[in-house]
Design an enzyme around this catalytic site. Structure first.
Site, mmCIF file in Angstrom:
data_model
loop_
_atom_site.group_PDB
_atom_site.id
_atom_site.type_symbol
_atom_site.label_atom_id
_atom_site.label_comp_id
_atom_site.label_asym_id
_atom_site.label_seq_id
_atom_site.Cartn_x
_atom_site.Cartn_y
_atom_site.Cartn_z
ATOM 1 N N ASN A 270 -0.761 3.169 10.106
ATOM 2 C CA ASN A 270 -2.013 2.789 9.459
ATOM 3 C C ASN A 270 -3.146 3.549 10.146
ATOM 4 O O ASN A 270 -3.239 3.542 11.377
ATOM 5 C CB ASN A 270 -2.247 1.283 9.566
ATOM 6 N N ALA A 292 -1.904 1.224 3.864
ATOM 7 C CA ALA A 292 -3.292 0.808 3.703
ATOM 8 C C ALA A 292 -3.350 -0.694 3.480
ATOM 9 O O ALA A 292 -2.540 -1.249 2.732
ATOM 10 C CB ALA A 292 -3.946 1.538 2.528
ATOM 11 N N GLU A 293 -4.352 -1.344 4.099
ATOM 12 C CA GLU A 293 -4.445 -2.805 4.042
ATOM 13 C C GLU A 293 -4.646 -3.340 2.639
ATOM 14 O O GLU A 293 -4.323 -4.505 2.371
ATOM 15 C CB GLU A 293 -5.612 -3.307 4.912
ATOM 16 N N ASN A 294 -5.234 -2.533 1.753
ATOM 17 C CA ASN A 294 -5.454 -3.028 0.395
ATOM 18 C C ASN A 294 -4.182 -3.054 -0.443
ATOM 19 O O ASN A 294 -4.212 -3.486 -1.588
ATOM 20 C CB ASN A 294 -6.535 -2.212 -0.316
#
Length: 470
Positions: A270, A292-294
């Site tokens: 990340n 990616a966190e989304n």
């Protein structure tokens, strides 16, 4: 059952003063339910308790317009402040008009997921040793400390999806799913705007990402954000570099290149916003998978705004392309990857790192709250935490300090620091667990680097040159 409303105004008309509302949206402008937000502003309900990742950018149809209209009395979010001008929400927080609670991004979606599942509370390692844990019950499991977090339920949720049928079954697109699942499940009434409404049966069961049981109302989107008009932060280019005493340090691209050499081939990684993104240029052909966190796994490089797909962006708001085998999912799953130790490395920026390996990167003095985002979850969950940053701040003050003065993101988490002057690796096997100055930038001496370092470090007899270890 037909859950379609003729207008957004009709869909939000019964929201009373004092209601609690979860509002989806990611970053400063991406994936906000703009049609519903504008309708809620025009409806005028006051004293709202708003739950969100962040309110978004001023001057655009994001949740920030609810603050501009003084409709919010309490805000629970991962971001209250970002670099740049102070927003109306920040002004109201400073004035005491808005009560603010900052929540790590992964904790926020997990609290929503728990509330929607009828789970009153859960323990998490995220926030231990930080301001987030203050006044909260603690527990110990298998010798490690955990924070007790309460589940969240809300009266309403304003959400956005790509497509829906009249029964409320939803289909998302690209990286725009993020918070929508957990926010819908936590709400008594979930209101969703979509690009397209189809008849029941036109969505195949395999195409339905969120069943209509969690959705109460559907409206067509009429307010859209043009990607070409999204505010873009002016990033310093990869060739940008500082000089110290008239001597050039590593450029931003070179910091990324040296840090990239520490990423394991085939690793899952990340990259934080800003300087850490420089690494993406140097990992091609090595089998590295970007997370990616989304809710994206397997994205590629960055694309120009002219060819951008609005639903393909990373957690920092950069438009991206995809590698073969890429996948999309919601933010609950994304943080399961993080906290579940599936990430081989996370690369983050920092305001300060101290001798104990404590990371401070989410809040600065003088700004209300801050911007935790996913950093706390990533820092405690990744197998390795790498920091990329310039050696001193914009005022020439050391960022490597004996004891951090800024609010802590995660204690003792940092394994490696790559700056424009040095590479320092933490020796976790030593008694003090301190950092070793392994490499220095070409043209600089150890003494020159140490003069700009306010941290006790060990120095081997002959530190290597950073440029020789790409």
């Amino acid at each position: 059952m037909n859950k379609v409303f003729d207008s957004a105004a009709a869909a939000v008309a019964d929201i009373p003063d004092g209601a609690s509302i979860a509002v989806s949206g990611f970053g400063i402008t991406h994936s906000f339910p703009s049609t519903l937000i504008v309708a809620l502003r025009d409806h005028g309900a006051k004293g709202l308790e708003v739950f969100c990742n962040g309110l978004g950018a001023s001057g655009h149809p994001t949740a920030q317009i609810l603050a501009e209209n003084h409709q919010i009395s309490r805000l629970v979010a991962s971001f209250s402040a970002r670099p740049g001008p102070i927003t109306p929400a920040e002004e109201q927080i400073l004035a005491g008009e808005i009560e603010f609670e900052v929540v790590p991004q992964g904790t926020l979606v997990e609290r929503m997921r728990a509330g929607g599942a009828g789970i009153p509370a859960f323990y998490t390692p995220v926030g231990v040793g930080t301001a987030v844990a203050e006044d909260k019950p603690m527990g110990e499991f298998d010798g490690s400390a955990y924070v007790l977090e309460r589940g969240i339920t809300t009266d309403y949720a304003l959400l956005r999806a790509h497509r829906a049928d009249r029964a409320g079954n939803l289909q998302f697109r690209g990286g725009s799913r993020n918070f929508n699942d957990s926010f819908a499940k936590a709400a008594r009434v979930a209101i969703v705007e979509v690009d397209e409404i189809v008849e029941v049966g036109e969505l195949r069961p395999d195409d339905i990402d969120l069943p209509g049981v969690w959705v109460s109302r559907i409206v067509r989107s009429t307010v859209r954000v043009d990607p070409a008009k999204l505010p873009r932060k002016a990033e310093r280019g990869g060739d940008s570099r500082r000089e110290y005493a008239g001597k050039p340090a590593l450029s931003r691209a070179e910091i990324g290149r040296r840090a990239a050499a520490e990423i394991p081939d085939g690793g899952i990684v990340n990259l934080g916003a800003g300087l850490p993104n420089q690494i993406a240029t140097w990992i091609g052909g090595r089998g590295v998978t970007l997370h990616a966190e989304n809710g994206i796994l397997g994205y590629g490089g960055f694309v120009d705004i002219d060819s951008a797909d609005p639903d393909l962006h990373d957690a920092g708001g950069n438009f991206i392309d995809l590698h073969d085998g890429a996948s999309f999912f919601d933010s609950v799953s994304s943080f399961e990857i993080a906290r579940g130790k599936r990430l081989d490395a996370v690369v983050l920026g920092a305001y300060q790192v101290d001798a104990a390996g404590d990371l401070a990167n989410w809040a600065q003095p003088g700004r209300p709250g801050g911007g935790i985002g996913g950093a706390m979850d990533l820092a405690v969950g990744a197998r390795s935490v790498i920091i990329t940053m310039e050696h001193v701040d914009s005022r020439g003050r050391p960022k490597l300090v004996e004891r951090a003065e800024y609010p802590i993101t995660a204690p003792g988490c940092v394994d490696l620091i790559v700056t424009d002057l040095a590479l320092l690796r933490r020796d976790r096997e030593s008694a003090d667990g301190g950092f070793v100055l392994e490499e220095i930038a070409a043209g600089f001496t150890v003494d020159e680097v140490l003069e700009m370092t306010d941290m006790t470090v060990r120095v081997p007899r002959a530190p290597r040159v950073m440029q020789e270890n790409w």
